[in-house]
Scaffold this active site. Structure first.
Site, PDB file in Angstrom:
ATOM      1  N   ALA A  94      39.981  35.445  25.053  1.00  0.00           N
ATOM      2  CA  ALA A  94      39.032  36.437  24.551  1.00  0.00           C
ATOM      3  C   ALA A  94      38.606  37.427  25.632  1.00  0.00           C
ATOM      4  CB  ALA A  94      37.803  35.732  23.994  1.00  0.00           C
ATOM      5  N   SER A  98      38.969  32.606  30.212  1.00  0.00           N
ATOM      6  CA  SER A  98      39.157  31.221  29.759  1.00  0.00           C
ATOM      7  C   SER A  98      40.296  30.523  30.495  1.00  0.00           C
ATOM      8  CB  SER A  98      39.424  31.192  28.249  1.00  0.00           C
ATOM      9  OG  SER A  98      40.515  32.040  27.937  1.00  0.00           O
ATOM     10  N   ASP A 144      39.495  36.480  38.214  1.00  0.00           N
ATOM     11  CA  ASP A 144      39.029  35.433  37.293  1.00  0.00           C
ATOM     12  C   ASP A 144      38.878  34.100  38.015  1.00  0.00           C
ATOM     13  OD1 ASP A 144      39.596  37.478  35.550  1.00  0.00           O
ATOM     14  OD2 ASP A 144      40.523  36.199  34.043  1.00  0.00           O
TER      15      ASP A 144
HETATM   16  O1  PMV Z   1      41.130  39.501  30.109  1.00  0.00           O
HETATM   17  P1  PMV Z   1      41.146  38.643  31.317  1.00  0.00           P
HETATM   18  O2  PMV Z   1      39.991  37.695  31.371  1.00  0.00           O
HETATM   19  O3  PMV Z   1      42.448  37.950  31.472  1.00  0.00           O
HETATM   20  O4  PMV Z   1      40.933  39.604  32.586  1.00  0.00           O
HETATM   21  C1  PMV Z   1      41.969  40.376  33.083  1.00  0.00           C
HETATM   22  C2  PMV Z   1      41.511  41.299  34.173  1.00  0.00           C
HETATM   23  C3  PMV Z   1      42.594  42.291  34.598  1.00  0.00           C
HETATM   24  O5  PMV Z   1      42.018  43.143  35.589  1.00  0.00           O
HETATM   25  C4  PMV Z   1      43.049  43.142  33.427  1.00  0.00           C
HETATM   26  C5  PMV Z   1      43.809  41.575  35.182  1.00  0.00           C
HETATM   27  C6  PMV Z   1      43.576  40.939  36.532  1.00  0.00           C
HETATM   28  O6  PMV Z   1      44.402  40.088  36.897  1.00  0.00           O
HETATM   29  O7  PMV Z   1      42.616  41.295  37.234  1.00  0.00           O
END
Ligand code: PMV
Length: 303
Positions: A94, A98, A144
């Site tokens: 989402a 996660s 993340d």
């Molecule tokens: O949507 P998520 O929680 O996977 O976040 C991705 C964040 C990005 O900047 C789009 C990719 C990254 O590896 O930083």
């Protein structure tokens, strides 16, 4: 013993962070927790996370099973006879981190089994969870995983990692998981197609909005932070990662009185975030509910 990995929101800088620009991100007060339960009679390394409908062993042909195996291998943990019993307070896929939250919780659980009283080295955790993120994301920036480990609020750069921000005033952020699934890897690939490299003006501006927004957050200038978020959403839309649903959730939040709103994470589905005066929060959540999105309020920062 429970082992946690926090979910996160990116306030500013997603996608640009993949190209070396800074991102402002905050851990949520929720994520994935796992308790390692030994199975002395023997048996496979398994993981059960009912909230996401996951029940797998490390040998299964399943994305989470491949992550579990990659993390165990990165830790040199083998396949201990262990049931990892988990619970999650964030939805999967989402845009709320996660995959990093579960990876960090798994890595903590495997380390806790091996050395119950041992101190956990964040670099070891990061390396192990990163092995899973490479499978899930392709080209993860690491933001993340850094937040899932450290919690709190920080500015992340690919080259230097997470710089934790101290003294961030408590901020209530409205989070709206749109319910539309998406793939981070696909969205990162889309931006690569549209932007080519780090000299793209939109990526550059997204990076400088992180700086503006960070100063605004520290000064509790919510109008300024809201403007930065609105502009970031426009730029992300221009890079091709918004959707009509994400656009309309952001504009309904603004109409309901929010200071600003944007998609958070990879986009293409996933979640939106908004900040709003306290007396407008209910109106924002009601506008999202009318679009069948059940939002929640997350408090970030500490002071
Ligand atoms: O949507 P998520 O929680 O996977 O976040 C991705 C964040 C990005 O900047 C789009 C990719 C990254 O590896 O930083």
């Amino acid at each position: 013993m429970t082992c946690v990995g926090y979910g996160k929101i990116i306030l500013l800088g997603e996608h640009a962070v993949v190209y070396g620009y800074p991102a402002l991100a905050a851990a949520l007060d929720r994520g994935v927790i796992i308790a390692p339960v030994a199975t002395p009679a023997g048996g496979p390394l398994r993981l059960e996370l009912r909230a996401w409908g996951v029940a797998i062993t490390a040998e299964d042909d399943h994305p989470v099973a491949r992550s579990l195996a990659a993390i165990a291998d990165a830790l040199g943990a083998g396949r201990p006879p262990l049931s990892l019993i988990g619970d999650a307070q964030i939805p999967p896929a989402a845009g709320l981190g996660s995959s990093a939250a579960i990876a960090v919780a798994i890595a903590r659980a495997l380390l806790a089994y091996r050395q119950p009283e041992g101190a956990v080295d964040p670099a070891v955790l990061g390396h192990a969870a990163g092995a899973s993120e490479i499978l899930v994301h392709g080209r993860p920036s690491g933001v993340d995983v850094a937040l899932a480990i450290a919690g709190g609020v920080g500015v992340f750069r690919r080259a230097s990692g997470l710089l934790p921000l101290a003294g961030v005033p408590a901020l209530r952020v409205l989070v709206g998981p749109s319910g539309a699934p998406r793939s981070t890897a696909a969205m990162v690939a889309k931006v690569a197609e549209n932007a080519h490299d780090d000299s793209d003006e939109r990526l550059r501006e997204l990076g400088s909005l992180t700086d503006t927004g960070t100063s605004a957050l520290l000064a509790k200038d919510l109008t300024g932070l809201g403007h930065a978020m609105d502009r970031a959403h426009t730029l992300l839309a221009d890079l091709g990662v918004a959707t009509p649903l994400l656009d309309s959730l952001c504009s309904s939040a603004r109409k309901a009185g929010a200071y600003g709103a944007k998609l958070t994470g990879a986009g293409g589905g996933g979640a939106v975030i908004a900040i709003a005066p306290r007396d407008k929060e209910a109106a924002v959540l009601a506008a999202w509910r009318a679009a069948k999105v059940e939002g929640f309020v997350a408090t970030i920062g500490t002071r």
